[in-house]
Design a protein around this motif. Sequence first.
Motif, PDB file in Angstrom:
ATOM      1  N   ARG A 117      -9.328   7.487 -25.602  1.00  0.00           N
ATOM      2  CA  ARG A 117      -9.405   8.803 -25.576  1.00  0.00           C
ATOM      3  C   ARG A 117      -9.186   9.513 -26.712  1.00  0.00           C
ATOM      4  O   ARG A 117      -7.896   9.570 -26.971  1.00  0.00           O
ATOM      5  CB  ARG A 117      -9.076   9.405 -24.185  1.00  0.00           C
ATOM      6  CG  ARG A 117      -9.845  10.809 -24.083  1.00  0.00           C
ATOM      7  CD  ARG A 117      -8.849  11.298 -22.661  1.00  0.00           C
ATOM      8  NE  ARG A 117      -9.395  10.403 -21.569  1.00  0.00           N
ATOM      9  CZ  ARG A 117     -10.382  10.331 -20.565  1.00  0.00           C
ATOM     10  NH1 ARG A 117     -11.631  11.073 -21.144  1.00  0.00           N
ATOM     11  NH2 ARG A 117     -10.613   9.404 -19.680  1.00  0.00           N
ATOM     12  N   ARG A 158     -19.064  12.021 -23.742  1.00  0.00           N
ATOM     13  CA  ARG A 158     -18.022  12.445 -23.913  1.00  0.00           C
ATOM     14  C   ARG A 158     -18.106  13.672 -23.053  1.00  0.00           C
ATOM     15  O   ARG A 158     -16.934  14.203 -22.490  1.00  0.00           O
ATOM     16  CB  ARG A 158     -17.899  13.395 -25.522  1.00  0.00           C
ATOM     17  CG  ARG A 158     -19.012  14.330 -25.384  1.00  0.00           C
ATOM     18  CD  ARG A 158     -18.915  14.896 -26.926  1.00  0.00           C
ATOM     19  NE  ARG A 158     -20.040  16.071 -27.261  1.00  0.00           N
ATOM     20  CZ  ARG A 158     -20.275  16.336 -28.336  1.00  0.00           C
ATOM     21  NH1 ARG A 158     -19.577  16.255 -29.401  1.00  0.00           N
ATOM     22  NH2 ARG A 158     -21.575  17.295 -28.473  1.00  0.00           N
ATOM     23  N   GLU A 197     -13.374   4.707 -24.098  1.00  0.00           N
ATOM     24  CA  GLU A 197     -12.826   5.588 -22.904  1.00  0.00           C
ATOM     25  C   GLU A 197     -13.671   6.954 -23.421  1.00  0.00           C
ATOM     26  O   GLU A 197     -13.966   7.165 -24.694  1.00  0.00           O
ATOM     27  CB  GLU A 197     -11.315   5.942 -23.239  1.00  0.00           C
ATOM     28  CG  GLU A 197     -10.552   4.803 -22.704  1.00  0.00           C
ATOM     29  CD  GLU A 197      -9.201   5.105 -22.757  1.00  0.00           C
ATOM     30  OE1 GLU A 197      -8.777   6.286 -22.905  1.00  0.00           O
ATOM     31  OE2 GLU A 197      -8.342   4.186 -22.358  1.00  0.00           O
ATOM     32  N   ARG A 230     -15.689  13.049 -19.646  1.00  0.00           N
ATOM     33  CA  ARG A 230     -13.978  12.981 -20.018  1.00  0.00           C
ATOM     34  C   ARG A 230     -13.533  13.684 -18.653  1.00  0.00           C
ATOM     35  O   ARG A 230     -13.905  14.644 -18.222  1.00  0.00           O
ATOM     36  CB  ARG A 230     -13.582  13.779 -20.968  1.00  0.00           C
ATOM     37  CG  ARG A 230     -14.187  13.369 -22.525  1.00  0.00           C
ATOM     38  CD  ARG A 230     -13.469  13.916 -23.703  1.00  0.00           C
ATOM     39  NE  ARG A 230     -12.339  13.903 -23.797  1.00  0.00           N
ATOM     40  CZ  ARG A 230     -11.619  14.205 -24.693  1.00  0.00           C
ATOM     41  NH1 ARG A 230     -12.347  14.933 -25.748  1.00  0.00           N
ATOM     42  NH2 ARG A 230     -10.228  14.329 -24.808  1.00  0.00           N
TER      43      ARG A 230
END
Length: 354
Positions: A112, A351, A143, A354
Amino acid sequence: MYFHHVLLGLIVSAGLALPSAAAEITVRSAEMNGRSKGHYHDQIVEFQLTGEIRDGDDTALRNLIATTMPAYYPNALSSVVIYLDSQGGSFSEGVKLMKSFKELGVGTVIARDAACLSACGIAFLGGTIVNDGSVFQRHRLVEPGARLGFHAPSLGVRGATLVPADLLQVSYASALAALGQLIEASPDFDIPTSLLETIAKTSPEEMYELTFVDDFARWKIDVKLAHQGWKPGRSHIARLCSNFFTWQSGASALDRDMATHLQWQQQLANAVVFVPAASSGQPEFAHVQTLAYDYDEHCIVQMYPANWGWSIGLQITNATPQTAIQALRTSNLGLPHASRLHTLPADLEVRSLR
């Protein structure tokens, strides 16, 4: 004859650039994963590659692994992964790293907020681990929040206002050779033709960054998602059955009339039938008729609870669902494997997870 490098728009990638610092490759961590002592996956060793990829990085990686692994765990089949964070560098060295990752059984991860672009993206595609059956299997994991991007190799010339024609010719040949090596190796690395085409068509001055679920799914790149407590529902089954085999071929699920496609997915969701497990410890099933033609075609989804979530397999068949499910219950047939990623909307930005 000389050419002005600005007009050519050259950036580093093919490995002929002026010397610069190589990537830093270090041990990130080493820890037990909780399995019984003596199992070849007892030890998880993580490496980290940071910075510009330069000539010699592949050799440095091999040397580090050769000297590090015996110190942590002497069995060469230990679980090994490498975290990548690099803006790019030598395309040809990226291809070398890609090949070494597979040969040595090193899984690749982009954490990430890290970025793996250009040559780093090429190296990332080699991610491989050795599973419990001592079989080498693809392991390239992103990630949510990480950046992964590709472009074609450039001529790799920088730092001078004028470029001799003979150097330009050598640079051009090197760039083509690096791309050729990637294309030649692609069948062994499960790299879809559509990804190769995207790499070749994306100018070195640009970057194709993976954004949507569609990008990751069709190019066989896993996304780290939470599985605890999750179980496929009707909409998940519908998206699996309408998108999965398109992605398996490397094609995009977004290259359609999306309004019509989404309407069809809703119809599928309304028609999904769940079949409970025949007994404890056995898989559950779901099925739906996928096409309204002169023949019946059914999508059979096999769901098996596992410690990491649900193991999901798919089959398209002309047999009745009852016949197909009974056959699967009495056989060891391995179905194409799907993941939670494949149950998400194709146009969802990764994204956002997250």
